[in-house]
Motif scaffolding. Sequence first.
Motif, PDB file in Angstrom:
ATOM      1  N   ILE A 115      10.736  -0.571   1.941  1.00 51.69           N
ATOM      2  CA  ILE A 115       9.552   0.217   1.593  1.00 51.69           C
ATOM      3  C   ILE A 115       8.277  -0.527   2.014  1.00 51.69           C
ATOM      4  O   ILE A 115       8.193  -1.753   1.872  1.00 51.69           O
ATOM      5  CB  ILE A 115       9.536   0.546   0.074  1.00 51.69           C
ATOM      6  CG1 ILE A 115       8.409   1.503  -0.270  1.00 51.69           C
ATOM      7  CG2 ILE A 115       9.437  -0.699  -0.787  1.00 51.69           C
ATOM      8  CD1 ILE A 115       8.562   2.175  -1.626  1.00 51.69           C
ATOM      9  N   CYS A 116       7.333   0.223   2.564  1.00 48.49           N
ATOM     10  CA  CYS A 116       6.051  -0.363   2.976  1.00 48.49           C
ATOM     11  C   CYS A 116       5.204  -0.596   1.724  1.00 48.49           C
ATOM     12  O   CYS A 116       4.948   0.347   0.968  1.00 48.49           O
ATOM     13  CB  CYS A 116       5.328   0.581   3.934  1.00 48.49           C
ATOM     14  SG  CYS A 116       3.689  -0.005   4.392  1.00 48.49           S
ATOM     15  N   THR A 117       4.791  -1.833   1.510  1.00 57.46           N
ATOM     16  CA  THR A 117       4.016  -2.140   0.310  1.00 57.46           C
ATOM     17  C   THR A 117       2.566  -1.658   0.420  1.00 57.46           C
ATOM     18  O   THR A 117       1.829  -1.679  -0.549  1.00 57.46           O
ATOM     19  CB  THR A 117       4.010  -3.657   0.032  1.00 57.46           C
ATOM     20  OG1 THR A 117       3.522  -4.334   1.198  1.00 57.46           O
ATOM     21  CG2 THR A 117       5.389  -4.160  -0.321  1.00 57.46           C
ATOM     22  N   ILE A 118       2.171  -1.230   1.615  1.00 55.54           N
ATOM     23  CA  ILE A 118       0.801  -0.730   1.784  1.00 55.54           C
ATOM     24  C   ILE A 118       0.718   0.756   1.462  1.00 55.54           C
ATOM     25  O   ILE A 118      -0.126   1.196   0.697  1.00 55.54           O
ATOM     26  CB  ILE A 118       0.303  -0.971   3.233  1.00 55.54           C
ATOM     27  CG1 ILE A 118       0.399  -2.460   3.600  1.00 55.54           C
ATOM     28  CG2 ILE A 118      -1.124  -0.462   3.402  1.00 55.54           C
ATOM     29  CD1 ILE A 118      -0.440  -3.380   2.764  1.00 55.54           C
ATOM     30  N   CYS A 119       1.642   1.546   2.065  1.00 51.30           N
ATOM     31  CA  CYS A 119       1.510   3.000   1.906  1.00 51.30           C
ATOM     32  C   CYS A 119       2.694   3.659   1.199  1.00 51.30           C
ATOM     33  O   CYS A 119       2.637   4.843   0.888  1.00 51.30           O
ATOM     34  CB  CYS A 119       1.285   3.667   3.267  1.00 51.30           C
ATOM     35  SG  CYS A 119       2.786   3.731   4.271  1.00 51.30           S
ATOM     36  N   GLY A 120       3.784   2.926   0.992  1.00 46.95           N
ATOM     37  CA  GLY A 120       4.920   3.505   0.296  1.00 46.95           C
ATOM     38  C   GLY A 120       5.943   4.178   1.194  1.00 46.95           C
ATOM     39  O   GLY A 120       6.940   4.715   0.723  1.00 46.95           O
ATOM     40  N   TYR A 121       5.708   4.162   2.512  1.00 49.10           N
ATOM     41  CA  TYR A 121       6.677   4.762   3.444  1.00 49.10           C
ATOM     42  C   TYR A 121       8.024   4.041   3.317  1.00 49.10           C
ATOM     43  O   TYR A 121       8.071   2.816   3.220  1.00 49.10           O
ATOM     44  CB  TYR A 121       6.152   4.646   4.875  1.00 49.10           C
ATOM     45  CG  TYR A 121       7.161   5.011   5.939  1.00 49.10           C
ATOM     46  CD1 TYR A 121       7.447   6.338   6.223  1.00 49.10           C
ATOM     47  CD2 TYR A 121       7.844   4.022   6.649  1.00 49.10           C
ATOM     48  CE1 TYR A 121       8.380   6.671   7.187  1.00 49.10           C
ATOM     49  CE2 TYR A 121       8.772   4.346   7.627  1.00 49.10           C
ATOM     50  CZ  TYR A 121       9.035   5.673   7.890  1.00 49.10           C
ATOM     51  OH  TYR A 121       9.961   5.998   8.849  1.00 49.10           O
ATOM     52  N   VAL A 122       9.093   4.812   3.302  1.00 50.23           N
ATOM     53  CA  VAL A 122      10.429   4.223   3.167  1.00 50.23           C
ATOM     54  C   VAL A 122      11.175   4.338   4.495  1.00 50.23           C
ATOM     55  O   VAL A 122      11.332   5.440   5.035  1.00 50.23           O
ATOM     56  CB  VAL A 122      11.233   4.918   2.045  1.00 50.23           C
ATOM     57  CG1 VAL A 122      12.655   4.373   1.997  1.00 50.23           C
ATOM     58  CG2 VAL A 122      10.542   4.725   0.706  1.00 50.23           C
ATOM     59  N   VAL A 147       5.700  -1.285  13.849  1.00 54.47           N
ATOM     60  CA  VAL A 147       4.735  -1.109  12.752  1.00 54.47           C
ATOM     61  C   VAL A 147       5.052   0.155  11.963  1.00 54.47           C
ATOM     62  O   VAL A 147       5.704   1.077  12.470  1.00 54.47           O
ATOM     63  CB  VAL A 147       3.262  -1.036  13.260  1.00 54.47           C
ATOM     64  CG1 VAL A 147       2.836  -2.360  13.885  1.00 54.47           C
ATOM     65  CG2 VAL A 147       3.066   0.125  14.230  1.00 54.47           C
ATOM     66  N   CYS A 148       4.586   0.175  10.745  1.00 55.01           N
ATOM     67  CA  CYS A 148       4.782   1.335   9.868  1.00 55.01           C
ATOM     68  C   CYS A 148       4.199   2.586  10.534  1.00 55.01           C
ATOM     69  O   CYS A 148       3.045   2.582  10.949  1.00 55.01           O
ATOM     70  CB  CYS A 148       4.084   1.086   8.518  1.00 55.01           C
ATOM     71  SG  CYS A 148       4.120   2.524   7.438  1.00 55.01           S
ATOM     72  N   PRO A 149       4.996   3.655  10.677  1.00 55.75           N
ATOM     73  CA  PRO A 149       4.497   4.857  11.349  1.00 55.75           C
ATOM     74  C   PRO A 149       3.404   5.582  10.569  1.00 55.75           C
ATOM     75  O   PRO A 149       2.694   6.418  11.118  1.00 55.75           O
ATOM     76  CB  PRO A 149       5.746   5.741  11.471  1.00 55.75           C
ATOM     77  CG  PRO A 149       6.676   5.254  10.414  1.00 55.75           C
ATOM     78  CD  PRO A 149       6.387   3.796  10.235  1.00 55.75           C
ATOM     79  N   VAL A 150       3.263   5.263   9.284  1.00 56.14           N
ATOM     80  CA  VAL A 150       2.236   5.936   8.478  1.00 56.14           C
ATOM     81  C   VAL A 150       0.929   5.151   8.490  1.00 56.14           C
ATOM     82  O   VAL A 150      -0.130   5.675   8.804  1.00 56.14           O
ATOM     83  CB  VAL A 150       2.715   6.142   7.028  1.00 56.14           C
ATOM     84  CG1 VAL A 150       1.613   6.740   6.170  1.00 56.14           C
ATOM     85  CG2 VAL A 150       3.925   7.055   7.019  1.00 56.14           C
ATOM     86  N   CYS A 151       0.994   3.847   8.154  1.00 62.27           N
ATOM     87  CA  CYS A 151      -0.262   3.102   7.958  1.00 62.27           C
ATOM     88  C   CYS A 151      -0.480   2.003   8.983  1.00 62.27           C
ATOM     89  O   CYS A 151      -1.537   1.372   8.980  1.00 62.27           O
ATOM     90  CB  CYS A 151      -0.325   2.536   6.542  1.00 62.27           C
ATOM     91  SG  CYS A 151       0.748   1.115   6.284  1.00 62.27           S
ATOM     92  N   GLY A 152       0.503   1.740   9.832  1.00 64.14           N
ATOM     93  CA  GLY A 152       0.305   0.728  10.871  1.00 64.14           C
ATOM     94  C   GLY A 152       0.556  -0.701  10.409  1.00 64.14           C
ATOM     95  O   GLY A 152       0.307  -1.643  11.166  1.00 64.14           O
TER      96      GLY A 152
HETATM   97 FE    FE Z   1       2.831   1.847   5.580  1.00 66.40          FE
END
Ligand code: FE
Length: 219
Positions: free
Chosen positions: A182-189, A205-210
């Motif tokens: 899980i991304c600790t910045i935006c919560g994307y799993v 990189v996270c596809p939601v928040c980078g």
């Molecule tokens: Fe993210």
Amino acid sequence: MNYSVLSNFTYGMYAVGVKDGNKVSAAIVTCVSQISGVKPCKIAINLNSDSYSCECIKKEKIFTLAVLSENTPGSVIGALGLVSGRNTDKLKNIRHKVLQEGVPVIKENTCCWTLCKVTDELTADDQTIFIAEIVAGSEKSVGTPMTYAYYRDVLGGSAPVDSPVYIKPNPSVDGFGGEAFICTICGYVYNDPNFGFEELPKNWVCPVCGATKTAFVRN
Ligand code: FE
């Protein structure tokens, strides 16, 4: 009662701009509502009482509110979201303008903005609700406003854990078996059974928040 039914309430995605003396900062808020049509119109917003932005609004009694559009990059939400502005310059890489009143307006494909002055505040559990009157704002709106449902269902984002709309994932329900990160910045799993998180390239990189891979923890 199953509290997950509350996710059927509708919320928006907004960037609130705040100031602390000469310093500017911002945050993402989801709970905003117009509460009066009598001019000047009043709105209510709420923020976690421990957040830096909440502290700034309590002190300065002024903030801006920009409505994010569906074209606002996820990286903007990540940069303004979970990270605290207390010790970081959240706006360093975010397009914005600073109004005469000293508060920033976020301009990353946002639909419209308003400048608000706080008239009342009240505390509810860990949240502070601000009532504010709109004293200035955009002449027109551009684009389609992003709803929280769009952010969650289309972009795959999640609310930070201190948000009133955060719902803790249930491993037995959501099928996470230790392979999910899980991304600790935006919560994307990230949970692709055919391609493990560890197999992703270092520069992924996270596809939601980078956020980089280092921002992810095993769910
Ligand atoms: Fe993210």
